[in-house]
Design an enzyme around this catalytic site. Sequence first.
Site, PDB file in Angstrom:
ATOM      1  N   GLY A  12      10.177  13.848  -0.444  1.00  0.00           N
ATOM      2  CA  GLY A  12      12.084  13.546   0.373  1.00  0.00           C
ATOM      3  C   GLY A  12      11.150  14.522   1.807  1.00  0.00           C
ATOM      4  N   GLU A  26       6.672   9.189   0.948  1.00  0.00           N
ATOM      5  CA  GLU A  26       8.212   8.647   0.966  1.00  0.00           C
ATOM      6  C   GLU A  26       9.290   9.675   0.746  1.00  0.00           C
ATOM      7  OE1 GLU A  26      10.061   5.516  -0.736  1.00  0.00           O
ATOM      8  OE2 GLU A  26       8.595   4.009  -0.223  1.00  0.00           O
ATOM      9  N   GLU A  58     -18.207 -13.081   8.089  1.00  0.00           N
ATOM     10  CA  GLU A  58     -18.717 -13.726   9.075  1.00  0.00           C
ATOM     11  C   GLU A  58     -20.385 -14.815   8.185  1.00  0.00           C
ATOM     12  OE1 GLU A  58     -19.100 -10.754   9.350  1.00  0.00           O
ATOM     13  OE2 GLU A  58     -20.042  -9.480  11.063  1.00  0.00           O
ATOM     14  N   LEU A  93       9.279   4.181  -7.812  1.00  0.00           N
ATOM     15  CA  LEU A  93       7.723   3.856  -7.103  1.00  0.00           C
ATOM     16  C   LEU A  93       6.893   3.412  -7.302  1.00  0.00           C
ATOM     17  CD1 LEU A  93       7.053   8.205  -6.625  1.00  0.00           C
ATOM     18  CD2 LEU A  93       8.339   6.076  -4.928  1.00  0.00           C
ATOM     19  N   HIS A 104     -18.633 -10.350   3.385  1.00  0.00           N
ATOM     20  CA  HIS A 104     -18.155 -10.333   4.093  1.00  0.00           C
ATOM     21  C   HIS A 104     -18.077 -11.813   5.538  1.00  0.00           C
ATOM     22  CE1 HIS A 104     -19.377  -6.183   4.783  1.00  0.00           C
ATOM     23  NE2 HIS A 104     -18.580  -6.347   3.386  1.00  0.00           N
ATOM     24  N   ARG A 112       8.467  -4.193  -4.711  1.00  0.00           N
ATOM     25  CA  ARG A 112       8.764  -4.630  -6.497  1.00  0.00           C
ATOM     26  C   ARG A 112       9.439  -6.044  -4.672  1.00  0.00           C
ATOM     27  NH1 ARG A 112      10.927  -0.251  -8.147  1.00  0.00           N
ATOM     28  NH2 ARG A 112      12.831   0.146  -6.930  1.00  0.00           N
ATOM     29  N   ARG A 132       5.458  -1.447   1.089  1.00  0.00           N
ATOM     30  CA  ARG A 132       4.367  -0.097   0.270  1.00  0.00           C
ATOM     31  C   ARG A 132       3.722  -1.327  -0.787  1.00  0.00           C
ATOM     32  NH1 ARG A 132       9.544   1.642  -4.014  1.00  0.00           N
ATOM     33  NH2 ARG A 132      10.098   3.071  -3.563  1.00  0.00           N
TER      34      ARG A 132
HETATM   35  N1  LIG Z   1      16.086   9.667   2.350  1.00  0.00           N
HETATM   36  C1  LIG Z   1      15.138   9.976   2.174  1.00  0.00           C
HETATM   37  O1  LIG Z   1      13.852   8.582   2.593  1.00  0.00           O
HETATM   38  C2  LIG Z   1      14.992  10.026   0.930  1.00  0.00           C
HETATM   39  C3  LIG Z   1      14.120   9.806   0.800  1.00  0.00           C
HETATM   40  C4  LIG Z   1      13.364  10.642  -0.856  1.00  0.00           C
HETATM   41  C5  LIG Z   1      13.692  11.607  -0.995  1.00  0.00           C
HETATM   42  N2  LIG Z   1      14.940  11.854  -0.091  1.00  0.00           N
HETATM   43  C6  LIG Z   1      16.152  13.143  -0.738  1.00  0.00           C
HETATM   44  O2  LIG Z   1      15.604  14.314  -0.455  1.00  0.00           O
HETATM   45  C7  LIG Z   1      15.834  14.803  -1.934  1.00  0.00           C
HETATM   46  C8  LIG Z   1      15.053  16.010  -2.559  1.00  0.00           C
HETATM   47  O3  LIG Z   1      14.403  16.228  -1.083  1.00  0.00           O
HETATM   48  P1  LIG Z   1      13.453  17.424  -1.265  1.00  0.00           P
HETATM   49  O4  LIG Z   1      12.878  18.178  -0.220  1.00  0.00           O
HETATM   50  O5  LIG Z   1      13.748  18.651  -2.701  1.00  0.00           O
HETATM   51  O6  LIG Z   1      12.169  16.703  -2.597  1.00  0.00           O
HETATM   52  P2  LIG Z   1      10.251  16.726  -2.176  1.00  0.00           P
HETATM   53  O7  LIG Z   1      10.100  17.006  -0.631  1.00  0.00           O
HETATM   54  O8  LIG Z   1      10.145  15.551  -2.745  1.00  0.00           O
HETATM   55  O9  LIG Z   1      10.073  17.665  -2.568  1.00  0.00           O
HETATM   56  C9  LIG Z   1       9.664  19.076  -2.725  1.00  0.00           C
HETATM   57  C10 LIG Z   1       8.440  20.054  -4.021  1.00  0.00           C
HETATM   58  O10 LIG Z   1       7.941  19.093  -3.341  1.00  0.00           O
HETATM   59  C11 LIG Z   1       6.350  20.462  -3.716  1.00  0.00           C
HETATM   60  N3  LIG Z   1       5.122  20.240  -3.480  1.00  0.00           N
HETATM   61  C12 LIG Z   1       4.064  19.657  -3.023  1.00  0.00           C
HETATM   62  N4  LIG Z   1       3.283  20.198  -1.896  1.00  0.00           N
HETATM   63  C13 LIG Z   1       4.208  20.387  -1.079  1.00  0.00           C
HETATM   64  C14 LIG Z   1       3.854  21.371  -0.275  1.00  0.00           C
HETATM   65  N5  LIG Z   1       2.601  20.802   0.882  1.00  0.00           N
HETATM   66  N6  LIG Z   1       5.351  21.370   1.380  1.00  0.00           N
HETATM   67  C15 LIG Z   1       6.782  21.437   0.103  1.00  0.00           C
HETATM   68  N7  LIG Z   1       6.827  21.141  -1.084  1.00  0.00           N
HETATM   69  C16 LIG Z   1       5.651  20.617  -1.194  1.00  0.00           C
HETATM   70  C17 LIG Z   1       7.089  21.354  -4.288  1.00  0.00           C
HETATM   71  O11 LIG Z   1       7.651  21.140  -5.913  1.00  0.00           O
HETATM   72  P3  LIG Z   1       7.165  22.758  -6.152  1.00  0.00           P
HETATM   73  O12 LIG Z   1       7.894  23.163  -6.077  1.00  0.00           O
HETATM   74  O13 LIG Z   1       7.185  22.017  -7.659  1.00  0.00           O
HETATM   75  O14 LIG Z   1       5.970  23.142  -5.894  1.00  0.00           O
HETATM   76  C18 LIG Z   1       8.404  21.499  -3.040  1.00  0.00           C
HETATM   77  O15 LIG Z   1       9.428  22.095  -4.179  1.00  0.00           O
HETATM   78  C19 LIG Z   1      16.608  14.346  -2.743  1.00  0.00           C
HETATM   79  O16 LIG Z   1      17.945  14.567  -2.836  1.00  0.00           O
HETATM   80  C20 LIG Z   1      16.932  12.848  -2.446  1.00  0.00           C
HETATM   81  O17 LIG Z   1      17.596  12.514  -3.564  1.00  0.00           O
HETATM   82  C21 LIG Z   1      15.333  10.990  -0.038  1.00  0.00           C
END
Ligand SMILES: NC(=O)c1ccc[n+]([C@@H]2O[C@H](COP(=O)([O-])OP(=O)(O)OC[C@H]3O[C@@H](n4cnc5c(N)ncnc54)[C@H](OP(=O)(O)O)[C@@H]3O)[C@@H](O)[C@H]2O)c1
Length: 349
Positions: free
Chosen positions: A272, A270, A56, A207, A54, A210, A187
């Site tokens: 979606g 991150e 100190e 993910l 640590h 980089r 990250r």
């Molecule tokens: N601009 C940005 O910062 C950014 C970042 C990331 C993604 N995106 C875009 O977002 C789009 C994808 O969106 P998305 O909403 O489908 O992606 P997501 O949130 O990554 O995936 C949704 C899936 O996560 C799973 N999941 C697990 N725990 C969950 C919970 N507690 N609540 C809801 N879902 C849960 C479910 O999968 P299961 O059905 O398999 O159970 C759900 O269908 C893409 O077009 C991508 O390019 C944009």
Amino acid sequence: MTADHRFDAAMTRALELALRGPAHGVNPQVGAVILDRNLNIIAEGWHEGSGTPHAEVVALAQLAIIPDGATAVVTLEPCNHTGKTGPCAQALISAGISRVVYASSDAGQASANGAETLRTAGVEVIGGVMAAEADHQNRVWLTATKQGHPFVTLKWATSLDGRAAATDGTSQWISGPESRADSHLRRSQVDAILVGTGTVLADDPTLTARKPDGSLYPHQPLRVVIGDRDLPATAKMFNSDAETLALKTRDLNQVLLQLRDHGVKHVWVEGGPQVASQFVAANLVNEFVIYQAPMLLGGTRTALGDIGVASMPQAKHLSVASVSQLGSDLLIIANPATSPAANPEEGNN
Ligand SMILES: NC(=O)c1ccc[n+]([C@@H]2O[C@H](COP(=O)([O-])OP(=O)(O)OC[C@H]3O[C@@H](n4cnc5c(N)ncnc54)[C@H](OP(=O)(O)O)[C@@H]3O)[C@@H](O)[C@H]2O)c1
């Protein structure tokens, strides 16, 4: 009573030294300096992460002899327990330190009360010196320790009208190169990156953390994907650049506890949008990192969907910690308005 500023310069130095330790990992960043009786710095130290001495103890080891009347100035209350290394409170007592000045109180149940041990041994103890600055520096560790699960940062990149993707689902690249470099650096300072299966199926992201030249940072966070759907074994996030964990669950509290058990202190979500919305709805986000690009996409693909807010009185208020410009993008860092993680200089607004 007038505030005691005698140790501000030494504490400022200790806070600088703390940043030399790694931001990721299970332990806090801690810095320490030893002062002689005239308050001149005679030794310095910082903590290099779990399993290493640590701060100190590192500073004490610089000195062959501890002079009479020496003060140890530490950014975190000296610990009181024997973990991978011995208790620092005892090391300071054994070294004959006369006075200990610290900033943040130790939040760890096993390690707290070092101040009491020092006082009982007759050491003068002054706590809370520059505590706001130190609490902010160690907000991830302090918050994760208090809440019993990892600190959650939610990151997204949107157009200025809050869209995370265009109507056809394309989202690479909304933000510019400076924003992407900043987000990769961030990250590299966390323990885990988390996305939902939807993002993996739509974007096939690597993910990894980089550098702008494409090479990997030395520290690669654990990659985590949540959701029931099966993913192709060829998905890039399963490559050998870093470890990957696929959790077939939708229960976010369970996810956080499992990550804690994997030694994760800071998780970077991150998206979606579905996963992001659920973290926000469950009030599990400690910090928002939002990149906004000067473009308009319109449409329905917003950064967040249903977060359980039907009417203005239910709005989830944030406190803005900082706004900066990265290339042509804006970077907004915010915290839930009531969060102790909010920047001490900002107050709630
Ligand atoms: N601009 C940005 O910062 C950014 C970042 C990331 C993604 N995106 C875009 O977002 C789009 C994808 O969106 P998305 O909403 O489908 O992606 P997501 O949130 O990554 O995936 C949704 C899936 O996560 C799973 N999941 C697990 N725990 C969950 C919970 N507690 N609540 C809801 N879902 C849960 C479910 O999968 P299961 O059905 O398999 O159970 C759900 O269908 C893409 O077009 C991508 O390019 C944009």
